[in-house]
Motif scaffolding. Structure first.
Motif, PDB file in Angstrom:
ATOM      1  N   SER A 169       0.845  -1.193   0.000  1.00  0.00           N
ATOM      2  CA  SER A 169       0.000   0.000   0.000  1.00  0.00           C
ATOM      3  C   SER A 169       0.880   1.242   0.000  1.00  0.00           C
ATOM      4  CB  SER A 169      -0.917   0.018   1.224  1.00  0.00           C
ATOM      5  OG  SER A 169      -1.757  -1.117   1.242  1.00  0.00           O
ATOM      6  N   VAL A 170       0.558   2.188  -0.891  1.00  0.00           N
ATOM      7  CA  VAL A 170       1.350   3.407  -1.040  1.00  0.00           C
ATOM      8  C   VAL A 170       0.412   4.611  -1.010  1.00  0.00           C
ATOM      9  CG1 VAL A 170       3.041   4.631  -2.445  1.00  0.00           C
ATOM     10  CG2 VAL A 170       2.968   2.132  -2.497  1.00  0.00           C
ATOM     11  N   THR A 171       0.828   5.668  -0.314  1.00  0.00           N
ATOM     12  CA  THR A 171       0.021   6.890  -0.293  1.00  0.00           C
ATOM     13  C   THR A 171       0.813   8.064  -0.847  1.00  0.00           C
ATOM     14  OG1 THR A 171       0.684   7.735   1.888  1.00  0.00           O
ATOM     15  CG2 THR A 171      -1.040   6.057   1.845  1.00  0.00           C
ATOM     16  N   LEU A 196       2.953   9.932  -8.489  1.00  0.00           N
ATOM     17  CA  LEU A 196       2.077   8.828  -8.894  1.00  0.00           C
ATOM     18  C   LEU A 196       2.697   8.012 -10.016  1.00  0.00           C
ATOM     19  CD1 LEU A 196      -0.545   7.313  -8.557  1.00  0.00           C
ATOM     20  CD2 LEU A 196      -1.697   9.049  -9.948  1.00  0.00           C
ATOM     21  N   VAL A 204       5.277   5.895  -8.336  1.00  0.00           N
ATOM     22  CA  VAL A 204       4.674   4.919  -7.432  1.00  0.00           C
ATOM     23  C   VAL A 204       4.202   3.690  -8.207  1.00  0.00           C
ATOM     24  CG1 VAL A 204       2.568   4.506  -6.085  1.00  0.00           C
ATOM     25  CG2 VAL A 204       4.039   6.450  -5.531  1.00  0.00           C
ATOM     26  N   LEU A 205       3.678   3.903  -9.402  1.00  0.00           N
ATOM     27  CA  LEU A 205       3.162   2.789 -10.193  1.00  0.00           C
ATOM     28  C   LEU A 205       4.270   1.843 -10.643  1.00  0.00           C
ATOM     29  CD1 LEU A 205       0.458   4.649 -12.327  1.00  0.00           C
ATOM     30  CD2 LEU A 205       0.136   3.224 -10.295  1.00  0.00           C
ATOM     31  N   PRO A 224       2.654  -1.494  -6.636  1.00  0.00           N
ATOM     32  CA  PRO A 224       1.655  -1.312  -5.576  1.00  0.00           C
ATOM     33  C   PRO A 224       0.397  -2.147  -5.822  1.00  0.00           C
ATOM     34  CG  PRO A 224       1.486   0.485  -7.127  1.00  0.00           C
ATOM     35  CD  PRO A 224       2.604  -0.407  -7.631  1.00  0.00           C
ATOM     36  N   VAL A 258      -3.231   2.153  -3.968  1.00  0.00           N
ATOM     37  CA  VAL A 258      -2.647   3.493  -4.053  1.00  0.00           C
ATOM     38  C   VAL A 258      -3.662   4.504  -3.530  1.00  0.00           C
ATOM     39  CG1 VAL A 258      -1.647   5.264  -5.533  1.00  0.00           C
ATOM     40  CG2 VAL A 258      -1.268   2.848  -6.065  1.00  0.00           C
ATOM     41  N   VAL A 290      -4.283   8.461  -3.339  1.00  0.00           N
ATOM     42  CA  VAL A 290      -3.885   9.789  -3.801  1.00  0.00           C
ATOM     43  C   VAL A 290      -4.672  10.798  -2.966  1.00  0.00           C
ATOM     44  CG1 VAL A 290      -3.734  11.358  -5.760  1.00  0.00           C
ATOM     45  CG2 VAL A 290      -3.517   8.891  -6.120  1.00  0.00           C
ATOM     46  N   HIS A 342      -4.851  -1.869 -10.250  1.00  0.00           N
ATOM     47  CA  HIS A 342      -4.600  -1.290  -8.934  1.00  0.00           C
ATOM     48  C   HIS A 342      -5.905  -0.777  -8.327  1.00  0.00           C
ATOM     49  CE1 HIS A 342      -0.932  -0.722 -11.413  1.00  0.00           C
ATOM     50  NE2 HIS A 342      -0.314  -1.138 -10.314  1.00  0.00           N
ATOM     51  N   VAL A 386      -7.349   2.164  -6.463  1.00  0.00           N
ATOM     52  CA  VAL A 386      -6.955   3.561  -6.256  1.00  0.00           C
ATOM     53  C   VAL A 386      -8.016   4.254  -5.416  1.00  0.00           C
ATOM     54  CG1 VAL A 386      -6.352   5.746  -7.362  1.00  0.00           C
ATOM     55  CG2 VAL A 386      -5.752   3.586  -8.474  1.00  0.00           C
TER      56      VAL A 386
END
Length: 686
Positions: free
Chosen positions: A471-473, A502, A505-506, A510, A513, A515, A535, A537
């Motif tokens: 998980s990425v923010t 972004l 990040v991709l 991930p 995501v 945003v 993903h 999102v």
């Protein structure tokens, strides 16, 4: 029952119900312009022969001296013409002001359901010759044998009976003062901000006020209502009357509260320093202090009094659950306000000479340049208070009279990171979890600033959080740090935008995501592409409702055929204040209201509102809860999105499906007696 709603002045709403005309000020009568509008509205009513007026003060937090006088003058005018004035929907602060100024003896104060006069409830059952001990015993404050013991000790100790009862712990001071007030026919009031007029409090020199332990509260018709713990101390009363050149009416209050409020409402003696000359030297010492010394605000600093002031402001804001602290300079004074449950409340007003010192202290804590006062600055402060760590986001903005500072309080201990605690209606919670269970797609949370969008996203991330998922923010800024989640912060100054992060990040493999916000076309297009390529999102969008997200993204330039395939659903939300449990009162809904909202007219509909108390800053509300609407994408909506629909076409689509809107969700919470119609209308009318 005939009801006609009208707006007779910019800040006054008028509604005719039966024989009475209801006037509802949109804000407090003490706000500039509102009092003039109120007078104009009354004149309009008199001209139309509407002489029975009920003033609805549901949107007013307090009254000042001019507001009290205006209500008295209006009553005089109406009585002369055969009419009357009544007050309803008032909070506890206004009720106390009515007792302090005897306005409640002059104007009828109705209870929340409008059925009775609150003045009658306060009538004493004791005669003028009643003894204090008899009143205390009759009220159940203390047993008779304690009163007798206190009477025996009077001659030995040379103290009043009430003082002995309090010192021995046989009675609470508030109970004794309340009984004394009943004996002397003097109102007893629990003093706090909102139940006195600051401009009147400042009429008496601070040194004199502290020496006599008195505080002017209101000045109405050449009478000053004076808070004192000793209403029978005639020399003090006469001295104040001589200094202010007016009649004095005493009001009973606790001595320690009077002294405390004199320090809050005026400038404390320890701040009587020439700040303009000493600020630089003072903060040279502060700058040299180690970080640990000035972040532990529970440990009172022994240096500059400004340090103590700043520490106490932050500590009080955290204690009261404030989300923001506003420190604002004006020509004659500085103002410090807290945002609590979405609304601003004034905390204190130090003199304007202290403002640069307060701002400089905060800049030192945020590791910023205290010499730079012409440009805006942003920074972070971390403090330890009440056994926990709290982050503060610092933002300064130069203005006409100096720098305004806003501190955003980020208290992870108060954050809601559980989707089950977001106050979703059962059907909405099920729909939200169903959206989160999808492996890929775009989920949006919409609403204006301050509607809790980021909180919902954090709760969703926490719900999805797993060691098996990446998980990425992407946030601006990172508000709360979460475990097992890679969090990244936008830095516009070096070109690190949402879109740029972004893209990178991709490439980090991930699964989920987040945003923080979709602001422009590039970020929107990349988010949609990411949702289409496997993903999940999550993001936010500034729109007034859920369906508005579709038109907003299309207007940004996202291709409708891509959006129709990527969009899983949209959550629209608002935060409404909940009724304070400490002063909650139920009442029967007006028949016109029942008819307006389509409720069952054969049943008695009972609603609730808060009267206002110390726990809720006299607002009647304590805490907030979410109201939601959830739009899920089905085949019909996908087809509609591909055609690049207008707002009317999307609204027609919702009407056909009996969509559960924000307002409907809010009204259900009103019927559950968790909030009020006024509050739901306030947040859904944006």
């Amino acid at each position: 029952m005939n009801a006609v709603v009208d707006s007779v002045a910019p800040t006054i709403n008028k509604i005719q119900i039966g024989v009475a005309t209801h006037l509802t000020p949109a804000t407090s009568l003490s706000v500039k312009g509102c009092l003039d509008d109120f007078s104009a509205a009354v004149d309009d009513c008199i001209e139309l022969g509407e002489l029975k007026i009920i003033v609805d003060l549901s949107k007013a937090q307090t009254l000042d001296s001019l507001g009290v006088a205006a209500l008295m003058d209006t009553q005089d005018t109406l009585l002369q013409k055969g009419g009357w004035l009544k007050v309803t929907a008032h909070n506890q602060a206004i009720s106390d002001i009515g007792r302090i100024t005897h306005l409640a003896d002059y104007v009828t104060f109705l209870s929340p359901d409008g059925s009775r006069d609150l003045r009658a409830e306060n009538d004493s059952e004791f005669g003028e010759d009643s003894k204090l001990g008899d009143i205390l015993v009759a009220r159940g404050v203390t047993p008779e044998n304690r009163v007798e013991q206190a009477l025996d000790l009077q001659e030995k100790l040379g103290k009043r009976m009430g003082q002995i009862l309090v010192e021995k712990g046989w009675a609470r001071e508030d109970d004794v003062l309340s009984a004394l007030g009943e004996q002397l026919r003097i109102p007893f009031v629990r003093l706090r901000p909102g139940v006195f007029d600051p401009s009147v409090a400042a009429l008496l020199d601070l040194s004199v006020a502290k020496r006599l332990a008195v505080m002017p509260l209101f000045r109405v018709r050449s009478v000053v209502y004076l808070a004192t713990a000793k209403p029978q101390d005639m020399p003090s009363i006469e001295e104040v009357a001589e200094r202010l050149q007016c009649k004095i009416r005493p009001v009973l209050a606790r001595r320690d509260t009077i002294i405390e409020l004199l320090g809050d409402s005026m400038v404390p003696e320890e701040f009587q320093i020439d700040v303009g000359a000493d600020v630089d030297d003072d903060f040279a010492v502060v700058e040299a202090v180690s970080v640990d010394d000035y972040t532990e605000i529970d440990d009172v600093a022994a240096g500059s009094p400004v340090i103590n002031l700043v520490n106490s402001i932050i500590q009080r804001a955290v204690h009261d659950g404030a989300s923001d602290i506003h420190i604002e300079p004006f020509r004659t004074h500085s103002r410090i306000r807290f945002r609590i449950d979405g609304l601003l409340y004034e905390f204190t007003s130090p003199r304007v000479e202290l403002h640069p010192a307060i701002v400089s202290r905060l800049k030192v804590m945020a590791n910023l340049d205290i010499a730079e006062r012409r440009m805006p600055q942003d920074g972070r402060i971390q403090v330890q208070t009440r056994g926990r760590s709290v982050d503060l986001r610092f933002s300064s903005l130069p203005g006409l009279h100096g720098e305004k500072v806003v501190l955003r309080i980020l208290d992870k201990n108060q954050a809601i990171l559980d989707v089950n605690k977001l106050n979703f209606h059962d059907s909405n919670l099920e729909a939200f979890k169903r959206l989160l269970s999808q492996s890929h797609g775009l989920i949006l949370v919409t609403g204006p600033t301050g509607s809790g969008k980021t909180t919902s996203l954090y709760a969703a991330l926490n719900y999805l959080n797993s060691i098996e998922k990446n998980s990425v923010t992407i946030e601006d800024p990172v508000e709360y740090q979460l475990d097992i989640i890679n969090q990244n912060e936008v830095r516009e100054g070096i070109g690190l935008t949402f879109a740029r992060i972004l893209k990178h990040v991709l490439r980090q493999d991930p699964d989920i995501v987040m945003v923080g916000e979709i602001r422009e076309r590039e970020t929107a297009e990349i988010a949609v592409q990411a949702a289409l390529t496997g993903h999940l999102v999550l993001s936010t969008l500034h729109t007034n409702d859920a369906i508005g997200a579709v038109t907003r993204l299309i207007d940004m330039g996202v291709e409708p055929y891509l959006l129709s395939s990527a969009l899983l659903g949209v959550v629209g939300q608002r935060l409404v204040r909940t009724i304070c449990p400490s002063c909650r009162a139920e009442y029967v809904a007006d028949p016109q209201l029942v008819k307006q909202y389509g409720w069952d007219t054969d049943k008695t509909i009972r609603l609730a509102r808060g009267r206002g108390c110390e726990a809720c800053y006299d607002s009647g509300y304590k805490g907030r809860m979410g109201i939601h609407e959830i739009l899920t994408t089905d085949p019909d909506l996908q087809k509609l999105i591909i055609s690049s629909p207008s707002r009317d076409e999307l609204s027609a689509y919702l009407d056909e499906r009996d969509f559960r809107t924000l307002f409907i969700d809010g009204i259900d919470r009103v019927l559950e007696k968790q909030t009020t119609i006024e509050e739901v209308s306030r947040v859904t009318s944006l």
